[in-house]
Enzyme design. Sequence first.
Site, PDB file in Angstrom:
ATOM      1  N   HIS A  66      55.149  38.801  87.898  1.00  0.00           N
ATOM      2  CA  HIS A  66      56.231  39.630  87.344  1.00  0.00           C
ATOM      3  C   HIS A  66      56.688  40.695  88.335  1.00  0.00           C
ATOM      4  O   HIS A  66      55.895  41.320  89.031  1.00  0.00           O
ATOM      5  CB  HIS A  66      55.848  40.221  85.983  1.00  0.00           C
ATOM      6  CG  HIS A  66      54.844  41.320  85.971  1.00  0.00           C
ATOM      7  ND1 HIS A  66      55.185  42.644  86.162  1.00  0.00           N
ATOM      8  CD2 HIS A  66      53.504  41.315  85.745  1.00  0.00           C
ATOM      9  CE1 HIS A  66      54.102  43.404  86.050  1.00  0.00           C
ATOM     10  NE2 HIS A  66      53.064  42.619  85.809  1.00  0.00           N
ATOM     11  N   ASP A 175      50.531  47.009  90.640  1.00  0.00           N
ATOM     12  CA  ASP A 175      50.790  46.193  89.447  1.00  0.00           C
ATOM     13  C   ASP A 175      52.310  46.145  89.233  1.00  0.00           C
ATOM     14  O   ASP A 175      52.891  47.127  88.782  1.00  0.00           O
ATOM     15  CB  ASP A 175      50.084  46.803  88.240  1.00  0.00           C
ATOM     16  CG  ASP A 175      50.330  46.060  86.944  1.00  0.00           C
ATOM     17  OD1 ASP A 175      50.858  44.931  86.977  1.00  0.00           O
ATOM     18  OD2 ASP A 175      50.001  46.630  85.894  1.00  0.00           O
ATOM     19  N   GLU A 207      57.619  41.903  81.991  1.00  0.00           N
ATOM     20  CA  GLU A 207      56.245  41.624  81.564  1.00  0.00           C
ATOM     21  C   GLU A 207      55.615  42.842  80.913  1.00  0.00           C
ATOM     22  O   GLU A 207      54.865  42.730  79.927  1.00  0.00           O
ATOM     23  CB  GLU A 207      55.402  41.182  82.772  1.00  0.00           C
ATOM     24  CG  GLU A 207      53.996  40.680  82.418  1.00  0.00           C
ATOM     25  CD  GLU A 207      52.927  41.766  82.376  1.00  0.00           C
ATOM     26  OE1 GLU A 207      51.796  41.473  81.954  1.00  0.00           O
ATOM     27  OE2 GLU A 207      53.223  42.918  82.765  1.00  0.00           O
ATOM     28  N   GLU A 208      55.910  44.027  81.470  1.00  0.00           N
ATOM     29  CA  GLU A 208      55.236  45.234  81.013  1.00  0.00           C
ATOM     30  C   GLU A 208      55.648  45.664  79.606  1.00  0.00           C
ATOM     31  O   GLU A 208      55.044  46.557  79.017  1.00  0.00           O
ATOM     32  CB  GLU A 208      55.497  46.385  82.000  1.00  0.00           C
ATOM     33  CG  GLU A 208      54.911  46.181  83.391  1.00  0.00           C
ATOM     34  CD  GLU A 208      53.388  46.261  83.418  1.00  0.00           C
ATOM     35  OE1 GLU A 208      52.777  46.464  82.359  1.00  0.00           O
ATOM     36  OE2 GLU A 208      52.814  46.125  84.515  1.00  0.00           O
ATOM     37  N   ASP A 230      48.456  38.340  88.583  1.00  0.00           N
ATOM     38  CA  ASP A 230      48.616  39.715  88.112  1.00  0.00           C
ATOM     39  C   ASP A 230      47.386  40.515  88.508  1.00  0.00           C
ATOM     40  O   ASP A 230      46.352  39.959  88.875  1.00  0.00           O
ATOM     41  CB  ASP A 230      48.816  39.761  86.594  1.00  0.00           C
ATOM     42  CG  ASP A 230      49.644  40.962  86.141  1.00  0.00           C
ATOM     43  OD1 ASP A 230      49.655  41.992  86.851  1.00  0.00           O
ATOM     44  OD2 ASP A 230      50.277  40.869  85.076  1.00  0.00           O
ATOM     45  N   HIS A 319      47.908  51.452  85.949  1.00  0.00           N
ATOM     46  CA  HIS A 319      48.844  52.150  85.064  1.00  0.00           C
ATOM     47  C   HIS A 319      48.744  53.666  85.210  1.00  0.00           C
ATOM     48  O   HIS A 319      48.941  54.400  84.253  1.00  0.00           O
ATOM     49  CB  HIS A 319      48.656  51.713  83.607  1.00  0.00           C
ATOM     50  CG  HIS A 319      49.269  50.375  83.323  1.00  0.00           C
ATOM     51  ND1 HIS A 319      49.930  50.085  82.154  1.00  0.00           N
ATOM     52  CD2 HIS A 319      49.355  49.251  84.063  1.00  0.00           C
ATOM     53  CE1 HIS A 319      50.370  48.843  82.180  1.00  0.00           C
ATOM     54  NE2 HIS A 319      50.025  48.312  83.335  1.00  0.00           N
TER      55      HIS A 319
END
Length: 351
Positions: A66, A175, A207-208, A230, A319
Amino acid sequence: MKLNIPLLSEICKTPGAPGFEARVRALVLKEVTPLVDEISVDNLGNVHAIKRGKAGNGKRVMVAAHMDEIGFIVTHIDDNGFVKFTTLGGFDPKTLTAQRVIIHGKKDLVGVMGSKPIHVMSPDERNKKPVMEDYFIDMGMSKEEVLKYIQVGDPITRERELIEIGDCVNAKSIDNRVAVFILIETLKQLKGHSVPYDIHAVFTVQEEVGIRGANVAAHSVNPDFGIALDTTIAYDLPGAQAHERITQLGKGAAIKIMDSMTICDYRMVAFMKQTADQAKITWQPEILPAGGTDTAGVQRMGKQGAIAGAISIPTRHLHQVIEMAHKQDILDCIALLKACLEKIDQYDWSH
């Protein structure tokens, strides 16, 4: 092989919040177009690149990475020019204090995440866990100046350069830009080489915020086999118990067994392990108790489902404002993906 740090840095730096992937998509198209037989962009914004296989039997392998990164979106501009926002993807609020961000309006403008100063907090406020609503973005401008460039609905991304730290790379949006990089580098290595089955390399969007791009792409591709790329948690930090680590930096490519959205096909897991062992590629198992990836969409959204699994890149500080991955783990992931795509016809998938 050495990592192409300038390319990885450019991919990480290029903005692309969920639903606003245009700039990173343009970069992907520039890099991938010379490497494949066909390339297109679907209505949702996924980049769909095809390298044709030699078998001619119609079997399809979908590889998904992604393009989007966690970000924010402008929701309000107050009378003093301070910007309020909501999230696009999941953040740990405590990591945002006094961090620089970029609002992508009529032009890119840097702002600072602000919150109430600790000096004027009550004792209860000092002890309270930060929440997203505590923050605003300080643009250093009056409302009139802000409104010349920014409006409700503009996306926001983090402002961080990639640097090398020891054996690792450290940047915003590891990410999942590291997976975008891995897929591009694998396609480069496969250039001029034959593969058994058609490879559908899909650089997915959104995707997130719910694996939206992968769902659409898998429905279109209808793959027989699926491999998602990922990041995953490396909780190899002080205080972590051995059973909590999930993965560790420097211990190789992670072969996903399951996460909260997917139980990977046992045949794909076995195939990846066997392939890694035969090629002497360092690997580690991954079971992620919370969180999901494009693996779910790739596995389930084709007409008959896919024999699917994932190669995961161990990553610290996921994140948060910055994230960290090990250079050798990234190289191991490239090597494992290439080997799997070259040998996928040599495995007995019947049992």
